[in-house]
Design an enzyme around this catalytic site. Sequence first.
Site, PDB file in Angstrom:
ATOM      1  N   LYS A 177      -1.117  -9.588   5.655  1.00 23.24           N
ATOM      2  CA  LYS A 177       0.180  -9.278   6.280  1.00 23.24           C
ATOM      3  C   LYS A 177       0.002  -8.291   7.442  1.00 23.24           C
ATOM      4  O   LYS A 177       0.753  -8.335   8.423  1.00 23.24           O
ATOM      5  CB  LYS A 177       1.155  -8.712   5.249  1.00 23.24           C
ATOM      6  CG  LYS A 177       1.387  -9.602   4.042  1.00 23.24           C
ATOM      7  CD  LYS A 177       1.600 -11.055   4.415  1.00 23.24           C
ATOM      8  CE  LYS A 177       1.514 -11.969   3.212  1.00 23.24           C
ATOM      9  NZ  LYS A 177       0.153 -12.310   2.771  1.00 23.24           N
ATOM     10  N   GLY A 192      -6.867 -26.777   3.619  1.00 17.72           N
ATOM     11  CA  GLY A 192      -5.864 -26.390   2.637  1.00 17.72           C
ATOM     12  C   GLY A 192      -4.645 -25.831   3.331  1.00 17.72           C
ATOM     13  O   GLY A 192      -4.718 -24.784   3.990  1.00 17.72           O
ATOM     14  N   ASP A 229      -2.675 -13.878 -12.301  1.00 21.83           N
ATOM     15  CA  ASP A 229      -3.331 -15.113 -11.869  1.00 21.83           C
ATOM     16  C   ASP A 229      -4.209 -15.730 -12.941  1.00 21.83           C
ATOM     17  O   ASP A 229      -4.322 -16.956 -13.022  1.00 21.83           O
ATOM     18  CB  ASP A 229      -4.176 -14.849 -10.614  1.00 21.83           C
ATOM     19  CG  ASP A 229      -3.323 -14.635  -9.377  1.00 21.83           C
ATOM     20  OD1 ASP A 229      -2.080 -14.742  -9.484  1.00 21.83           O
ATOM     21  OD2 ASP A 229      -3.896 -14.347  -8.308  1.00 21.83           O
ATOM     22  N   HIS A 255      28.318  -8.229   8.970  1.00 16.35           N
ATOM     23  CA  HIS A 255      28.184  -8.922  10.251  1.00 16.35           C
ATOM     24  C   HIS A 255      27.901  -7.896  11.358  1.00 16.35           C
ATOM     25  O   HIS A 255      28.508  -6.825  11.378  1.00 16.35           O
ATOM     26  CB  HIS A 255      29.484  -9.662  10.576  1.00 16.35           C
ATOM     27  CG  HIS A 255      29.498 -10.257  11.960  1.00 16.35           C
ATOM     28  ND1 HIS A 255      28.865 -11.454  12.244  1.00 16.35           N
ATOM     29  CD2 HIS A 255      30.046  -9.819  13.125  1.00 16.35           C
ATOM     30  CE1 HIS A 255      29.031 -11.729  13.530  1.00 16.35           C
ATOM     31  NE2 HIS A 255      29.744 -10.749  14.099  1.00 16.35           N
ATOM     32  N   ILE A 309      -7.597  -7.973  -5.688  1.00 15.03           N
ATOM     33  CA  ILE A 309      -7.715  -8.829  -4.515  1.00 15.03           C
ATOM     34  C   ILE A 309      -6.478  -8.729  -3.642  1.00 15.03           C
ATOM     35  O   ILE A 309      -6.558  -8.630  -2.420  1.00 15.03           O
ATOM     36  CB  ILE A 309      -7.955 -10.292  -4.938  1.00 15.03           C
ATOM     37  CG1 ILE A 309      -9.318 -10.442  -5.623  1.00 15.03           C
ATOM     38  CG2 ILE A 309      -7.865 -11.224  -3.723  1.00 15.03           C
ATOM     39  CD1 ILE A 309     -10.491 -10.085  -4.747  1.00 15.03           C
ATOM     40  N   GLU A 359     -11.747  -1.503 -14.221  1.00 15.62           N
ATOM     41  CA  GLU A 359     -11.796  -2.279 -12.982  1.00 15.62           C
ATOM     42  C   GLU A 359     -13.208  -2.260 -12.427  1.00 15.62           C
ATOM     43  O   GLU A 359     -13.783  -1.203 -12.215  1.00 15.62           O
ATOM     44  CB  GLU A 359     -10.821  -1.701 -11.956  1.00 15.62           C
ATOM     45  CG  GLU A 359     -10.938  -2.284 -10.550  1.00 15.62           C
ATOM     46  CD  GLU A 359     -10.825  -3.799 -10.510  1.00 15.62           C
ATOM     47  OE1 GLU A 359     -11.778  -4.455 -10.036  1.00 15.62           O
ATOM     48  OE2 GLU A 359      -9.787  -4.326 -10.963  1.00 15.62           O
ATOM     49  N   GLY A 409      -6.317  -1.948  -7.186  1.00 18.66           N
ATOM     50  CA  GLY A 409      -5.404  -2.734  -6.367  1.00 18.66           C
ATOM     51  C   GLY A 409      -5.753  -4.201  -6.367  1.00 18.66           C
ATOM     52  O   GLY A 409      -4.931  -5.048  -6.014  1.00 18.66           O
TER      53      GLY A 409
END
Length: 465
Positions: A52, A177, A307, A444, A42, A35, A40
Amino acid sequence: MTKTSFDLVVVGGGPGGYVAAIRAAQLGMSVALVERAELGGICLNWGCIPTKALLHSATVLRACREAAHYGVTGAAEARPDLAAMVARSRKVAGRLGQGVAHLMKKNGVTVFAASARLAGSGKLALDNGAALSAKHIILATGARARELPALPIGERIWAYRQALVPAEIPKSLLVVGAGAIGAEFASFYRAVGAEVTLIDMTPEILPQEDAEISQLARKAFEKQGIRVLTRCAVTASSTTADGVKVTLEHDGKKIEQTFDCVIVAAGIVGNVENLGLEKTRVKVEKTHIVTDGLCRTGEPGVYAIGDVAGAPWLAHKASHEAVLCVEAIAGLPVHAIDPLRIPACTYSYPQVASIGMTEARAREHVTKTGGEIRVGKFTFAGSGKAIAMGEDQGLVKTVFDAKSGELLGAHIIHPEASELITGYGVAASLEATEEDLMHTVFAHPTLSETLHESVLAAFGRALHA
């Protein structure tokens, strides 16, 4: 001396790469991970996780401002502390990065902080001068933000990295975008007080989603004060002392406007450069490595996941491919990933989540064989739990093959959509029919009852609509 020969070397330490390394170690392989930046990748450091964290800060701010509605007084004057929000998001990312480092050590994975190039059959050359050899090599190098010639990244024109660590809240912001990344940044910056304009070249925002859901998201964004322009593109820009002057082309008309800052969120390109692919049989199309269903490239012993191997560009897709690829290498029984069973989530306000086909695609799919679809819809206005939470706006939509009862697609718009979609993901994975879902007992009061009601509605049996 550091070991240099391994069963498997993984290039890239993101959610695809580090998961591949862990699974291979679990299966008894000797493993190295290379790496060049942070463990971890991007996602953990500059994508999924820190965004988030910021979005949750916006949720807390929103809750404070609306607290009086729930019988809580004194919180309405809450203000955003941008520096504290950013610091917290960086701390969250840092903690998880340390967690990945711990997992590498725990599983006996040798980590090399370097860049790597393929250097012949089963060989890798690192930019620190080391040479590695392996029976198998997995490329998990990820992707980066697509650059637009009309919007060069700089002090006032940001990609996602700059947008995650702003020094101050811009008074006016253009987000270019309106996919997941753009929608999320538009939501955050609007929540903390920026005047936001969100544009996209397509007819609707979130263009990969079901058209009805996209239209509902647009209405929700506009209700919050986000200006939305579709069929709109930036044709030119210039940075001035006052901000960024842009020329927009919208429905054939030119609009000139100045914004304090611009965020470019116009897609991604795969990191395929400087990997030594040119002397291999690895095929690259539109900046992504071509693979088969088991993540194999055209070069024997070389695989690609995540990706860099193409859409959908999702961390959970990368992690699933990682396990699939390693288990296939180990000779375990596996099957190719089905893109229609991969959930997609946008963490805007409200959230949007989906799995499978849109209504339009499903209709096209079944009509080829003379079939029909059944569509069920249930609004959160019929959910006791949603009303109690004060979050009763939104929709659950399910699409079935009318003849077989197969769940073809599911779509949700609601602040908790990302947590709810997994219910349909499990159903799709188990090949559950409408009867299976109808006979499932949902607790419920819960938001998940809406999943049940939408299925019932598709077959004319909704109880609370």
